[in-house]
Design an enzyme around this catalytic site. Sequence first.
Site, PDB file in Angstrom:
ATOM      1  N   GLU A 112       0.839  -1.187   0.000  1.00 48.05           N
ATOM      2  CA  GLU A 112       0.000   0.000   0.000  1.00 48.05           C
ATOM      3  C   GLU A 112       0.883   1.248   0.000  1.00 48.05           C
ATOM      4  O   GLU A 112       1.858   1.330   0.753  1.00 48.05           O
ATOM      5  CB  GLU A 112      -0.931   0.019   1.219  1.00 48.05           C
ATOM      6  CG  GLU A 112      -2.189  -0.797   0.971  1.00 48.05           C
ATOM      7  CD  GLU A 112      -3.127  -0.827   2.156  1.00 48.05           C
ATOM      8  OE1 GLU A 112      -2.724  -0.426   3.260  1.00 48.05           O
ATOM      9  OE2 GLU A 112      -4.267  -1.263   1.973  1.00 48.05           O
ATOM     10  N   CYS A 126       3.920   8.395   0.891  1.00 47.65           N
ATOM     11  CA  CYS A 126       4.576   7.501   1.851  1.00 47.65           C
ATOM     12  C   CYS A 126       4.787   6.152   1.165  1.00 47.65           C
ATOM     13  O   CYS A 126       3.821   5.524   0.730  1.00 47.65           O
ATOM     14  CB  CYS A 126       3.676   7.375   3.074  1.00 47.65           C
ATOM     15  SG  CYS A 126       4.343   6.285   4.329  1.00 47.65           S
ATOM     16  N   CYS A 133       8.334  -6.722   8.248  1.00 53.15           N
ATOM     17  CA  CYS A 133       9.375  -6.006   8.988  1.00 53.15           C
ATOM     18  C   CYS A 133       9.908  -6.921  10.074  1.00 53.15           C
ATOM     19  O   CYS A 133       9.171  -7.727  10.624  1.00 53.15           O
ATOM     20  CB  CYS A 133       8.797  -4.726   9.599  1.00 53.15           C
ATOM     21  SG  CYS A 133      10.071  -3.668  10.310  1.00 53.15           S
ATOM     22  N   CYS A 137       8.481  -3.001  16.522  1.00 51.82           N
ATOM     23  CA  CYS A 137       8.256  -1.874  17.432  1.00 51.82           C
ATOM     24  C   CYS A 137       6.867  -2.078  18.059  1.00 51.82           C
ATOM     25  O   CYS A 137       5.907  -2.347  17.338  1.00 51.82           O
ATOM     26  CB  CYS A 137       8.311  -0.549  16.671  1.00 51.82           C
ATOM     27  SG  CYS A 137       9.894  -0.329  15.824  1.00 51.82           S
ATOM     28  N   CYS A 140       3.596  -0.357  16.900  1.00 50.06           N
ATOM     29  CA  CYS A 140       3.357  -0.366  15.450  1.00 50.06           C
ATOM     30  C   CYS A 140       2.734  -1.685  15.026  1.00 50.06           C
ATOM     31  O   CYS A 140       3.414  -2.706  14.960  1.00 50.06           O
ATOM     32  CB  CYS A 140       4.684  -0.164  14.708  1.00 50.06           C
ATOM     33  SG  CYS A 140       4.553  -0.389  12.932  1.00 50.06           S
ATOM     34  N   GLU A 189      12.075  -1.480   7.284  1.00 51.68           N
ATOM     35  CA  GLU A 189      13.215  -0.671   7.724  1.00 51.68           C
ATOM     36  C   GLU A 189      14.085  -0.404   6.489  1.00 51.68           C
ATOM     37  O   GLU A 189      14.785  -1.300   6.011  1.00 51.68           O
ATOM     38  CB  GLU A 189      13.981  -1.437   8.812  1.00 51.68           C
ATOM     39  CG  GLU A 189      15.335  -0.858   9.173  1.00 51.68           C
ATOM     40  CD  GLU A 189      15.327   0.644   9.454  1.00 51.68           C
ATOM     41  OE1 GLU A 189      14.691   1.065  10.420  1.00 51.68           O
ATOM     42  OE2 GLU A 189      15.966   1.393   8.686  1.00 51.68           O
ATOM     43  N   CYS A 362      -1.415   6.404  10.219  1.00 51.57           N
ATOM     44  CA  CYS A 362      -0.283   5.623  10.730  1.00 51.57           C
ATOM     45  C   CYS A 362      -0.769   4.508  11.644  1.00 51.57           C
ATOM     46  O   CYS A 362      -1.540   4.749  12.562  1.00 51.57           O
ATOM     47  CB  CYS A 362       0.649   6.518  11.552  1.00 51.57           C
ATOM     48  SG  CYS A 362       1.558   7.674  10.579  1.00 51.57           S
TER      49      CYS A 362
HETATM   50  S1  SF4 Z   1       7.817   1.314  13.084  1.00 48.86           S
HETATM   51 FE1  SF4 Z   1       8.810   0.781  11.118  1.00 48.86          FE
HETATM   52  S2  SF4 Z   1      10.636  -0.378  11.763  1.00 48.86           S
HETATM   53 FE2  SF4 Z   1       9.267  -0.365  13.571  1.00 48.86          FE
HETATM   54  S3  SF4 Z   1       8.046  -2.275  13.319  1.00 48.86           S
HETATM   55 FE3  SF4 Z   1       6.879  -0.600  12.338  1.00 48.86          FE
HETATM   56  S4  SF4 Z   1       7.451  -0.766  10.157  1.00 48.86           S
HETATM   57 FE4  SF4 Z   1       9.043  -1.889  11.331  1.00 48.86          FE
END
Ligand code: SF4
Length: 384
Positions: A112, A126, A133, A137, A140, A189, A362
Amino acid sequence: MSITLDLSRATASAPRPPVNLSGLTREGLRQALIDADICPPDKARMRASQVWGWIHHFGVTDFAAMSNVAKDTQAKLAAAFTLARPEIVERQVSKDGTRKWLIRTAPGIEVEAVYIPDVGRAGALCVSSQVGCTLNCTFCHTGTQALVRNLTAAEIVAQVQVARDDLEEWPSPKEDRRLSNIVFMGMGEPLYNLDHVSDAIDIISDNEGIALSRRRITVSTSGVVPMLEPLGTRTQAMLAISLHATNDALRDVLVPLNKKYDLAQLMDGIRAYPGISNARRVTFEYVMLKGINDSPDEARALVKLIEGIPAKVNLIPFNPWPGTDYECSDWKTIERFAAILNKAGYASPIRTPRGRDILAACGQLKSESEKIRASVRRAEKAAA
Ligand code: SF4
């Protein structure tokens, strides 16, 4: 950024698709033309330049549109290569103008991309750099998907091409662009995929193509310290750091990569980032989590931590997702936090959540998209 996968249709015996010229670097394009016998090596640079302009300045997706290329050469190009865009599985437009595309770049690989108007000079796209990933985090949800693979430079550039098709931004305008900035803040990342990210930035910033200034391209990292210097040297992109905490104990929890590269190492790496100056400030991203990292003491600790670094701080109200224990800070708390940073001389805009109605804000993307796709799969199964 949300990426959903369906690997069921990926087959080992599928014939190799023709090379898509629109995702190659200049050098890659030159070599491809030689290898396919389109032109002799001594003419390849000139021919590559001509084809490059059609692809990246005019945005053509058909060799027949290359009006200054001889018909027989057009036919040879069409026989050996493609310029096809990836399939757009879904397109959504929010009430606030945010646009979101679900793009299938290869069988089973869906990405996306989100265009947010009125961000940067005119509007920011974006983009993602990986499918999945590895970093987990904890705030997230989009990062809870296991890593499948790095996106290729072509797959990164394709996100930009799809957005520019939709915004009708071909040929590349000299000014008054709608897509003025690119941020690598989607899934993944970027510094774990620097080769492809760097090639994609070379393509996107080339003056005879999309021609986006490198100063309008921002790469966001959670802090892969050894790759900061190579990022700056190779791409000259603007740097953003996914910071979110001012002490190691908390950052170890929020951004587990901190256990490998702690705040002291991270700050040293940022201070040494090539080209950093008042005109090229670092952006620190700081998600506002109620009772976790949002106190006035933490705001003051943040000021101390980034002291001497030309920087601004983006304060991001947390978008809750099902199953998370985190909550978004109260608005007054965020404003008080911002005031302390402002007083210390750091611009600290509070990022307004965008595209919530199309699940483009986000942290919302993966969960909701996957839920929807799971329900579609259930419905298909039930109908079968
Ligand atoms: S914030 Fe970025 S680096 Fe951290 S888990 Fe989410 S997608 Fe991965």
